[in-house]
Design a protein around this motif. Structure first.
Motif, PDB file in Angstrom:
ATOM      1  N   ASP A 139      -2.903   2.160  36.391  1.00  0.00           N
ATOM      2  CA  ASP A 139      -2.811   0.773  35.949  1.00  0.00           C
ATOM      3  C   ASP A 139      -3.963   0.409  35.016  1.00  0.00           C
ATOM      4  N   ALA A 140      -5.092   1.077  35.196  1.00  0.00           N
ATOM      5  CA  ALA A 140      -6.252   0.820  34.342  1.00  0.00           C
ATOM      6  C   ALA A 140      -6.127   1.492  32.977  1.00  0.00           C
ATOM      7  N   GLY A 185      -9.990  -1.795  30.538  1.00  0.00           N
ATOM      8  CA  GLY A 185      -9.174  -0.614  30.805  1.00  0.00           C
ATOM      9  C   GLY A 185      -9.839   0.671  30.357  1.00  0.00           C
ATOM     10  N   ALA A 188     -11.332   1.602  39.531  1.00  0.00           N
ATOM     11  CA  ALA A 188     -10.300   1.031  38.664  1.00  0.00           C
ATOM     12  C   ALA A 188     -10.599  -0.431  38.378  1.00  0.00           C
ATOM     13  N   ARG A 189     -11.142  -1.152  39.358  1.00  0.00           N
ATOM     14  CA  ARG A 189     -11.493  -2.543  39.137  1.00  0.00           C
ATOM     15  C   ARG A 189     -12.635  -2.672  38.136  1.00  0.00           C
ATOM     16  N   PHE A 243     -13.008  -0.599  35.590  1.00  0.00           N
ATOM     17  CA  PHE A 243     -12.366  -0.395  34.287  1.00  0.00           C
ATOM     18  C   PHE A 243     -11.583  -1.631  33.856  1.00  0.00           C
ATOM     19  N   GLU A 244     -11.009  -2.342  34.807  1.00  0.00           N
ATOM     20  CA  GLU A 244     -10.334  -3.593  34.469  1.00  0.00           C
ATOM     21  C   GLU A 244     -11.311  -4.574  33.829  1.00  0.00           C
ATOM     22  N   ARG A 245     -12.534  -4.585  34.317  1.00  0.00           N
ATOM     23  CA  ARG A 245     -13.551  -5.499  33.774  1.00  0.00           C
ATOM     24  C   ARG A 245     -13.894  -5.185  32.323  1.00  0.00           C
ATOM     25  N   ARG A 297      -8.130   8.121  27.700  1.00  0.00           N
ATOM     26  CA  ARG A 297      -6.822   7.780  28.250  1.00  0.00           C
ATOM     27  C   ARG A 297      -6.006   9.013  28.609  1.00  0.00           C
ATOM     28  N   ALA A 347      -4.018   2.826  40.956  1.00  0.00           N
ATOM     29  CA  ALA A 347      -4.956   1.876  40.354  1.00  0.00           C
ATOM     30  C   ALA A 347      -5.529   2.420  39.050  1.00  0.00           C
ATOM     31  N   MET A 348      -5.830   3.716  39.011  1.00  0.00           N
ATOM     32  CA  MET A 348      -6.372   4.309  37.779  1.00  0.00           C
ATOM     33  C   MET A 348      -5.306   4.358  36.683  1.00  0.00           C
TER      34      MET A 348
END
Length: 241
Positions: A91-92, A68, A60-61, A63-65, A74, A88-89
């Motif tokens: 949130d992404a 998303g 997830a981090r 994907f944040e980079r 989606r 976390a996923m």
């Protein structure tokens, strides 16, 4: 309690917040960091895949980079190893995330159950994996005859903290407990100079392990200090405090 946290910095910060909310003092000493394979993940997502599987919130981090979840994915079904990874996923940006009980074998079981109820995937499952990782999840998928493709989305790289940082975390004063999330972090912890050179200083240190697999990496001389979480989740690990 003074609790030592060995996780990578971003995850360690979140764990420290949870410990503070419980009234504990968190001491952070990251022993690894994640290197994200952004291009490999983008290329994998561009290929046909019927669903996505992840066994760590570290994905997830990543994907944040990259801003998303890609628009095309989606609504793609995402199978996550546990609740924290599932949150976390979401949130992404992934809207359809299903959560297993916290380990690779339960995740494989969840996927198999989903496919029995809904029919086979139109394309292979895409497993966005980390390195290192255990073989259980992929082995169970293969045993169940579920087509999948593994792409490594990140690699955990060891860190070598300074002697000053190690001494401050371990000796000023000695922590009451240490949280051990993985076999790799356990091995790295017991290789630190104070543990290797003067283990007698740590006779009261509680070793809180995420699973029996993690506990197996604890040296025999410390086995009496081990406690194992009831389930492979941070909630269960912190409950040992």
């Amino acid at each position: 309690m003074r609790v030592l946290v060995l996780r990578p910095e971003t995850a360690a910060a979140r764990t420290a917040e949870r410990l503070a909310a419980l009234g504990h003092e968190a001491v952070r000493l990251p022993l690894s960091k994640a290197e994200h394979a952004v291009d490999a993940v983008k290329a994998a997502l561009a290929q046909p895949h019927g669903a996505i599987a992840v066994t760590s919130a570290e994905m997830a981090r990543l994907f944040e980079r990259i801003g998303g979840a890609p628009a095309a994915d989606r609504a793609t079904a995402v199978f996550a190893v546990g609740k924290a990874t599932a949150w976390a996923m979401r949130d992404a940006g992934f809207a359809h995330v299903l959560s297993a009980a916290g380990d690779g074998e339960s995740l494989a079981g969840l996927i198999a159950e989903h496919l029995r109820a809904n029919g086979p995937l139109p394309h292979p499952l895409l497993y966005l994996a980390g390195n290192p990782r255990g073989p259980g999840f992929e082995s169970r998928l293969a045993e169940a005859g579920i087509p999948f493709r593994t792409v490594e989305g990140y690699r955990m790289v060891p860190l070598a903290p300074s002697g000053t940082a190690v001494d401050a975390a371990l000796l000023q004063p000695v922590p009451d407990a240490v949280l051990l999330y993985s076999r790799e972090s356990a091995r790295a912890f017991f290789a630190l100079a104070p543990l290797a050179e003067a283990p007698g200083r740590f006779t009261a240190l509680r070793l809180l392990c995420m699973s029996a697999n993690v506990a197996a990496a604890v040296p025999e001389r410390f086995a009496a200090h081990v406690a194992i979480a009831a389930a492979p989740s941070e909630e269960s690990l912190l409950a040992l405090l």
